[in-house]
Motif scaffolding. Structure first.
Motif, PDB file in Angstrom:
ATOM      1  N   PHE A 189     -19.764 123.368  31.598  1.00  0.00           N
ATOM      2  CA  PHE A 189     -20.431 122.082  31.416  1.00  0.00           C
ATOM      3  C   PHE A 189     -20.627 121.909  29.917  1.00  0.00           C
ATOM      4  CE2 PHE A 189     -24.728 119.849  31.339  1.00  0.00           C
ATOM      5  CZ  PHE A 189     -24.201 118.593  31.558  1.00  0.00           C
ATOM      6  N   THR A 190     -20.371 120.711  29.405  1.00  0.00           N
ATOM      7  CA  THR A 190     -20.385 120.554  27.941  1.00  0.00           C
ATOM      8  C   THR A 190     -21.743 120.880  27.314  1.00  0.00           C
ATOM      9  OG1 THR A 190     -20.754 118.194  28.309  1.00  0.00           O
ATOM     10  CG2 THR A 190     -18.521 118.869  27.715  1.00  0.00           C
ATOM     11  N   MET A 191     -22.801 120.888  28.125  1.00  0.00           N
ATOM     12  CA  MET A 191     -24.100 121.232  27.539  1.00  0.00           C
ATOM     13  C   MET A 191     -24.580 122.626  27.930  1.00  0.00           C
ATOM     14  SD  MET A 191     -25.986 117.645  26.771  1.00  0.00           S
ATOM     15  CE  MET A 191     -27.561 118.216  27.141  1.00  0.00           C
ATOM     16  N   ASP A 192     -23.685 123.445  28.460  1.00  0.00           N
ATOM     17  CA  ASP A 192     -24.011 124.862  28.639  1.00  0.00           C
ATOM     18  C   ASP A 192     -24.409 125.436  27.287  1.00  0.00           C
ATOM     19  OD1 ASP A 192     -23.317 124.864  31.287  1.00  0.00           O
ATOM     20  OD2 ASP A 192     -21.328 125.752  30.993  1.00  0.00           O
ATOM     21  N   ALA A 193     -25.225 126.496  27.337  1.00  0.00           N
ATOM     22  CA  ALA A 193     -25.690 127.109  26.082  1.00  0.00           C
ATOM     23  C   ALA A 193     -24.503 127.493  25.201  1.00  0.00           C
ATOM     24  CB  ALA A 193     -26.535 128.339  26.388  1.00  0.00           C
ATOM     25  N   GLN A 194     -23.494 128.077  25.825  1.00  0.00           N
ATOM     26  CA  GLN A 194     -22.364 128.561  25.031  1.00  0.00           C
ATOM     27  C   GLN A 194     -21.580 127.407  24.420  1.00  0.00           C
ATOM     28  OE1 GLN A 194     -19.110 129.565  23.445  1.00  0.00           O
ATOM     29  NE2 GLN A 194     -18.568 128.926  25.527  1.00  0.00           N
ATOM     30  N   LEU A 195     -21.366 126.377  25.193  1.00  0.00           N
ATOM     31  CA  LEU A 195     -20.619 125.238  24.664  1.00  0.00           C
ATOM     32  C   LEU A 195     -21.435 124.465  23.627  1.00  0.00           C
ATOM     33  CD1 LEU A 195     -19.109 125.867  27.451  1.00  0.00           C
ATOM     34  CD2 LEU A 195     -18.177 123.581  27.140  1.00  0.00           C
ATOM     35  N   SER A 196     -22.744 124.441  23.815  1.00  0.00           N
ATOM     36  CA  SER A 196     -23.603 123.794  22.826  1.00  0.00           C
ATOM     37  C   SER A 196     -23.543 124.554  21.501  1.00  0.00           C
ATOM     38  CB  SER A 196     -25.043 123.742  23.330  1.00  0.00           C
ATOM     39  OG  SER A 196     -25.100 122.949  24.498  1.00  0.00           O
ATOM     40  N   ARG A 197     -23.428 125.865  21.619  1.00  0.00           N
ATOM     41  CA  ARG A 197     -23.313 126.682  20.415  1.00  0.00           C
ATOM     42  C   ARG A 197     -22.001 126.345  19.688  1.00  0.00           C
ATOM     43  NH1 ARG A 197     -22.171 132.070  18.987  1.00  0.00           N
ATOM     44  NH2 ARG A 197     -21.299 132.571  21.017  1.00  0.00           N
ATOM     45  N   ALA A 198     -20.970 126.118  20.463  1.00  0.00           N
ATOM     46  CA  ALA A 198     -19.681 125.749  19.871  1.00  0.00           C
ATOM     47  C   ALA A 198     -19.785 124.404  19.152  1.00  0.00           C
ATOM     48  CB  ALA A 198     -18.602 125.693  20.952  1.00  0.00           C
ATOM     49  N   VAL A 199     -20.478 123.475  19.778  1.00  0.00           N
ATOM     50  CA  VAL A 199     -20.651 122.152  19.179  1.00  0.00           C
ATOM     51  C   VAL A 199     -21.371 122.295  17.840  1.00  0.00           C
ATOM     52  CG1 VAL A 199     -21.903 119.966  19.399  1.00  0.00           C
ATOM     53  CG2 VAL A 199     -20.617 120.869  21.347  1.00  0.00           C
ATOM     54  N   ARG A 200     -22.404 123.107  17.856  1.00  0.00           N
ATOM     55  CA  ARG A 200     -23.189 123.270  16.641  1.00  0.00           C
ATOM     56  C   ARG A 200     -22.379 123.940  15.535  1.00  0.00           C
ATOM     57  NH1 ARG A 200     -29.394 124.778  16.426  1.00  0.00           N
ATOM     58  NH2 ARG A 200     -29.630 124.980  14.155  1.00  0.00           N
ATOM     59  N   GLU A 201     -21.650 124.947  15.922  1.00  0.00           N
ATOM     60  CA  GLU A 201     -20.793 125.655  14.970  1.00  0.00           C
ATOM     61  C   GLU A 201     -19.784 124.676  14.354  1.00  0.00           C
ATOM     62  OE1 GLU A 201     -20.835 128.978  14.223  1.00  0.00           O
ATOM     63  OE2 GLU A 201     -19.078 128.877  12.876  1.00  0.00           O
ATOM     64  N   ALA A 202     -19.200 123.860  15.207  1.00  0.00           N
ATOM     65  CA  ALA A 202     -18.199 122.901  14.727  1.00  0.00           C
ATOM     66  C   ALA A 202     -18.818 121.919  13.746  1.00  0.00           C
ATOM     67  CB  ALA A 202     -17.589 122.151  15.911  1.00  0.00           C
ATOM     68  N   PHE A 203     -19.998 121.435  14.100  1.00  0.00           N
ATOM     69  CA  PHE A 203     -20.668 120.466  13.216  1.00  0.00           C
ATOM     70  C   PHE A 203     -20.977 121.100  11.863  1.00  0.00           C
ATOM     71  CE2 PHE A 203     -24.045 118.106  11.284  1.00  0.00           C
ATOM     72  CZ  PHE A 203     -23.850 116.783  11.664  1.00  0.00           C
ATOM     73  N   VAL A 204     -21.537 122.286  11.906  1.00  0.00           N
ATOM     74  CA  VAL A 204     -21.947 122.946  10.660  1.00  0.00           C
ATOM     75  C   VAL A 204     -20.738 123.211   9.767  1.00  0.00           C
ATOM     76  CG1 VAL A 204     -22.963 125.049   9.678  1.00  0.00           C
ATOM     77  CG2 VAL A 204     -24.025 123.942  11.654  1.00  0.00           C
ATOM     78  N   ARG A 205     -19.645 123.637  10.398  1.00  0.00           N
ATOM     79  CA  ARG A 205     -18.444 123.912   9.598  1.00  0.00           C
ATOM     80  C   ARG A 205     -17.928 122.646   8.926  1.00  0.00           C
ATOM     81  NH1 ARG A 205     -14.268 128.126  12.451  1.00  0.00           N
ATOM     82  NH2 ARG A 205     -15.800 129.600  13.238  1.00  0.00           N
ATOM     83  N   LEU A 206     -17.867 121.584   9.677  1.00  0.00           N
ATOM     84  CA  LEU A 206     -17.380 120.322   9.105  1.00  0.00           C
ATOM     85  C   LEU A 206     -18.336 119.832   8.016  1.00  0.00           C
ATOM     86  CD1 LEU A 206     -16.161 118.369  12.275  1.00  0.00           C
ATOM     87  CD2 LEU A 206     -14.745 119.462  10.520  1.00  0.00           C
ATOM     88  N   TYR A 207     -19.623 119.998   8.269  1.00  0.00           N
ATOM     89  CA  TYR A 207     -20.638 119.561   7.296  1.00  0.00           C
ATOM     90  C   TYR A 207     -20.471 120.319   5.982  1.00  0.00           C
ATOM     91  CZ  TYR A 207     -25.241 118.683   5.250  1.00  0.00           C
ATOM     92  OH  TYR A 207     -26.265 118.329   4.412  1.00  0.00           O
ATOM     93  N   LYS A 208     -20.327 121.634   6.122  1.00  0.00           N
ATOM     94  CA  LYS A 208     -20.227 122.439   4.905  1.00  0.00           C
ATOM     95  C   LYS A 208     -18.919 122.216   4.168  1.00  0.00           C
ATOM     96  CE  LYS A 208     -23.732 125.706   5.890  1.00  0.00           C
ATOM     97  NZ  LYS A 208     -24.187 127.058   6.248  1.00  0.00           N
ATOM     98  N   LYS A 209     -17.949 121.765   4.900  1.00  0.00           N
ATOM     99  CA  LYS A 209     -16.662 121.481   4.286  1.00  0.00           C
ATOM    100  C   LYS A 209     -16.621 120.087   3.664  1.00  0.00           C
ATOM    101  CE  LYS A 209     -11.936 122.548   5.587  1.00  0.00           C
ATOM    102  NZ  LYS A 209     -10.976 122.717   6.668  1.00  0.00           N
ATOM    103  N   GLY A 210     -17.711 119.362   3.881  1.00  0.00           N
ATOM    104  CA  GLY A 210     -17.773 118.010   3.341  1.00  0.00           C
ATOM    105  C   GLY A 210     -17.037 116.984   4.192  1.00  0.00           C
TER     106      GLY A 210
END
Length: 888
Positions: free
Chosen positions: A148-169
């Motif tokens: 499920f897209t809001m499972d803890a594990q998938l939510s962690r993936a979403v967050r990781e993806a956001f942070v990486r893109l953010y830090k990359k500008g």
RNA sequence: GGGCGGUUGGCUCAGCUGGCAGAGCGCUUCCUUGACAUGGAAGAGGUCAUAGGUUCAAGUCCUAUACCGCCCACCA
């Protein structure tokens, strides 16, 4: 061994389908048999909305994906079809809001925390409906890996993806003109706006000049936005207005002084050539406002009512304000005229409200850096899109000159919250774990951004977030990249393109090697299926209840070529159901004739001695079918594959082979009987395997009644291709078929009672011996009297008082003196002679032309053979005609 | 404004690399024969939207045109 009378006369899918699905799932057949030495075949499901209900879009993807999965599973590959659901931000929030409203509450009254809690409860209660419904379709997904897209594990993936893109500008935040849905009260992306041609009006409004020297008239489709006007613009080359540039106009009703500016972008030929400029509420004006440093005055609230900047109009709904403004302008003599005008209006994809462009602070993903490698992946062929023509659509959307940054923030409560925290100094902190201090000033006074992410942001990670990313799990290492991504072409941009971009960005690999895009299901009249246009056939569950899941699936397969829409057609579903019943009854026949000691099916029957011609023929056809199906499956031509197997089973196996087999089975030759029994059951077995990915239920049910090895058809071995066909057997049996058809035709033409056995004389030239072996088959199928069936090489003299038929290069006489009408018979043959002569002329002409030199030798050779046989045919027909004329 | 798809028997649609037009439904005639009437047998029905072109050969390739549908697009 089951006896035929144990099987009911008609197939009953209702009982069978539920039972088999439960059994398959319980047996664990859906889970992949991991074998690291083999390349796995992996498909991720397009996750349906967690609170959704089954519609034909689901039936479509299940049909195609289950076919692929079952096929590869039978081929012995470790096969995973990974299921799951999507939290579907706006859609789900709307559903729950409506439910809450029924209890007289609003989400605002409940507060964010309480509301989200209720959505989770809702999900827990109703989230299983859609997955249960997908089971009804026979989907062989591995439920143990459901996500499920809001499972803890998938939510962690979403967050990781956001942070990486953010830090990359690649993610930024800022005030921009966005598409705003006033009903959902959130920003939406460009893709979520649906444009519709609408009949509207064009209002001509006079703006007085400050110096009282007159007016400048502007044309607008949205008069209410004038409340936010900060300029009037004209084209610098427009002679009419040259002297007005740089002067000042007075905004009617509000009295604001606004400059008259010049800009190349203004089209002289439209309206009056003068345009009001509302930088805060129009995309073109936004650009203009930026270029000319104009003020941006937002005049709307989040529900699109007029805000305090709108003076006396404040508080009015945008359309009420429009009416009032127009009447006020008319009262003041400032409304020059109103014209009819068609315009393209943007609507919210979810709620269909008219979208309002307005300035708002949102989060965006820079698309171009992500798009470039994604374009390359398709261009280079690393990812193949089927059908290929959709490449162009993909490129067009992704192209640098066209692609626009993606607004990913939504003013909703249900979804992945944006992982950015603000301190009192306005610094932003973005981390994978919740920060306690500001990254820049160390402040501990932090609060998180209120917005959530666009649902499609998490969907974009689906092929790898579901397999464990960002962790390097075993699944991720072994099962990623996935194999085929299958979905409707309508979400090529929403989902497919974004998965490709994100997959490459985060995993360094393309997320799948093939994209198969199916068409959309439409109503029988071709209209679009939608909530407001609901009909009985819209609910796949109703169709399944009446016709079976197998029938719905087979209908979808036979009716849709790649990328093309398919119209719902219950007659065709019924036909597919009839097909299942036909196979069922063929199986009943086979089972009734199995004998007591059926041999193992593993014997390759093609190698056995003393097979009858029909046996050899059907085995050869079967072998050819395997090759054809394999090829068509590999090329994603499922509709053609479905038609091939339909034709093979119904026309060749049932109508000819089973019928011919009755001769042997009713005969005395025990060895021949054993052969035919074996061939009957083996060909059925192989066909069931080929058909199983398309019609899983009826094939499994029958297979379970046949002698078999292994627990289930769904894990049985896929038929091996590459067996040589038997050209001679095919030719010989086809000749038998032609003779039978010709005789049946004659019988029908001349109204011979069906039950009556008639005599026949055949002049078969070099086929005499081979036909002689088929005399019982011929007699049975054509209803001839075996005692009066003569097969000669040559016939002298020709029999008189007979229907004369010519098949290929042989002649058939049906001596039925009493029933013959000489004149009618002559006319019939004369007509045939004419036809054959015309063919002869055409063929000769062709061989006489450049064709003989320029066409491939093989094609020429075929034509020559045809010419020869046509010549013979003409000769024989003429002889017959002469004989009849002589008989007079 | 750009782009894509469709136009094939009464209906719904197939036709891969060009080689004598196919299916299902519907229609006509006949058949309750021992797997199946959710069935069997036999038949009728098409100048493949139009106009050019390439080719020995075009439903299939090329160029226009006409309708129908879809996607994308900031012209008020």
């Amino acid at each position: 061994m089951p006896k035929s009378n144990e099987l009911p006369k008609a197939y009953n899918p209702r009982e069978v389908e539920q039972r088999l699905y439960d059994w398959w799932e319980a047996q664990g057949f859906f889970a992949p048999q991991i074998d690291s030495s083999k390349k796995p075949f992996v498909v991720v499901i397009p996750p349906p909305n967690v609170t959704g209900e089954l519609h034909h879009g689901h039936a479509m993807f299940v049909t195609f994906e289950d076919l692929l999965i079952r096929w590869h599973r039978m081929k012995g590959e470790p096969t995973l079809w990974l299921p799951g659901t999507d939290h579907a931000g706006i859609a789900t929030q709307n559903v729950v809001e409506k439910a809450v409203a029924k209890q007289g509450k609003t989400r605002q009254q409940l507060g964010r925390e309480k509301f989200v809690e209720i959505v989770w409860e809702w999900k827990a209660e109703y989230g299983g409906i859609i997955t249960a419904q997908i089971r009804r379709l026979g989907a062989s997904v591995d439920w143990t890996r459901e996500r499920f897209t809001m499972d803890a594990q998938l939510s962690r993936a979403v967050r990781e993806a956001f942070v990486r893109l953010y830090k990359k500008g690649l993610i930024y935040r800022g005030p921009r003109l966005v598409n705003w849905c006033p009903r959902d009260e959130t920003a939406i992306s460009d893709l979520e706006v649906e444009h519709e041609e609408t009949q509207g009006k064009l209002y001509y409004v006079k703006y007085p000049l400050e110096d009282g020297s007159g007016f400048i008239t502007v044309a607008t489709t949205r008069p209410e936005t004038m409340l936010g006007d900060t300029a009037v613009a004209v084209n610098p080359n427009d002679a009419r207005y040259k002297n007005l540039i740089g002067r000042t106009a007075i905004l009617p009703e509000l009295g604001r002084k606004i400059p008259i500016i010049a800009d190349e972008s203004v089209a002289m030929e439209f309206g009056t050539g003068a345009v009001k400029v509302t930088p805060a509420h129009d995309p073109t004006d936004y650009e203009l406002g930026t270029r000319h440093n104009l003020a941006f005055i937002n005049v709307m609230n989040t529900d699109a009512s007029i805000n305090e900047n709108g003076g006396v109009y404040a508080g009015l709904d945008r359309f009420v304000a429009r009416e009032k403004l127009v009447s006020d302008l008319r009262r003041d003599g400032l409304l020059e005229k109103i014209e009819e005008h068609t315009l393209s209006l943007g609507h919210c994809q979810r709620c269909h409200a008219i979208v309002e462009p307005l300035i708002s602070t949102q989060w965006f993903v820079k698309m171009q850096p992500l798009a470039e490698p994604a374009i390359e992946a398709v261009r280079s062929g690393e990812i193949k899109i089927v059908p290929e023509r959709l490449n162009k659509i993909y490129f067009q959307w992704m192209d640098a000159s066209h692609i626009r940054d993606w607004c990913i923030s939504r003013q909703l409560w249900w979804g992945h919250r944006i992982p950015v925290w603000y301190c009192e100094n306005g610094h932003m902190t973005c981390e994978t774990t919740d920060p306690t201090r500001c990254a820049q000033c160390d402040s501990t006074n932090l609060h998180q951004d209120e917005d959530v992410l666009d649902t499609w942001f998490s969907s974009g990670l689906w092929p790898f977030s579901t397999l464990g990313w960002p962790d390097e799990t075993q699944d991720l290492k072994y099962l990623y990249p996935t194999s085929v991504l299958e979905t409707g072409y309508d979400i090529l941009f929403f989902w497919v393109a974004r998965m490709i971009m994100m997959g490459i960005e985060f995993t360094g690999k393309v997320p799948f090697d093939t994209v198969y895009l199916h068409g959309l299901m439409r109503h029988s009249d071709g209209s679009k299926m939608s909530k407001s246009n609901f009909r009985v056939g819209d609910n796949p569950l109703n169709v399944i209840a009446e016709y079976s899941s197998d029938a719905l699936r087979f209908f979808i397969l036979t009716s849709s070529s790649p990328g093309n829409d398919v119209r719902m057609n219950l007659d065709k579903v019924a036909d597919a159901r009839n097909f299942a019943n036909k196979i069922w009854n063929a199986a009943r026949f086979v089972l009734a004739n199995l004998g007591d000691t059926p041999e193992s099916l593993n014997h390759p029957f093609t190698q056995r001695p003393n097979l009858s011609l029909a046996d050899r023929w059907i085995l050869s056809r079967q072998g050819g079918l395997v090759n054809t199906i394999n090829r068509l499956f590999e090329e994603f031509r499922f509709n053609e594959a479905a038609q091939e197997i339909y034709h093979f089973l119904w026309d060749e196996y049932c109508d000819w082979y089973i019928e011919a087999s009755k001769v042997t089975l009713n005969g005395e030759d025990e060895a021949a009987k054993q052969n035919t029994r074996g061939v009957l059951v083996q060909v059925l077995d192989q066909s069931l395997r080929l058909l199983h990915p398309m019609m899983p239920f009826v094939t499994e049910e029958i297979w379970q009644h046949l002698p078999h090895e292994g627990p289930s058809l769904m894990v049985a071995e896929w038929p091996r291709g590459g067996q040589p066909t038997n050209e001679n057997a095919e030719k010989d049996f086809e000749r038998v078929m032609s003779i039978v058809r010709a005789i049946r035709n004659a019988r029908s033409e001349f109204n011979v009672e069906p039950a009556r056995r008639i005599p026949a004389i055949i002049a078969a030239s070099e086929h005499r011996d081979s036909l002689e072996t088929q005399r019982e088959v011929l007699a049975f199928l054509a209803r001839l009297n075996p005692e009066q069936l003569e097969i000669h090489a040559k016939l002298e003299p020709k029999p008189e008082q007979a229907y004369a038929l010519v098949v290929e290069d042989l002649e058939i006489y049906l001596p039925l003196a009493a029933m013959i009408d000489l004149e009618r018979e002559k006319a019939r043959i004369a007509k045939e002679v004419d036809k054959a002569r015309a063919e002869l002329v055409r063929s000769e002409k062709m061989l006489d032309s450049d064709f003989a030199q320029k066409a491939p030798a093989e094609v020429v050779q075929r034509e020559r053979e045809k010419l020869a046989s046509t010549r013979e045919r003409v000769a024989k027909l003429e002889e017959q005609l002469n004989a009849l004329n002589g008989a007079r």
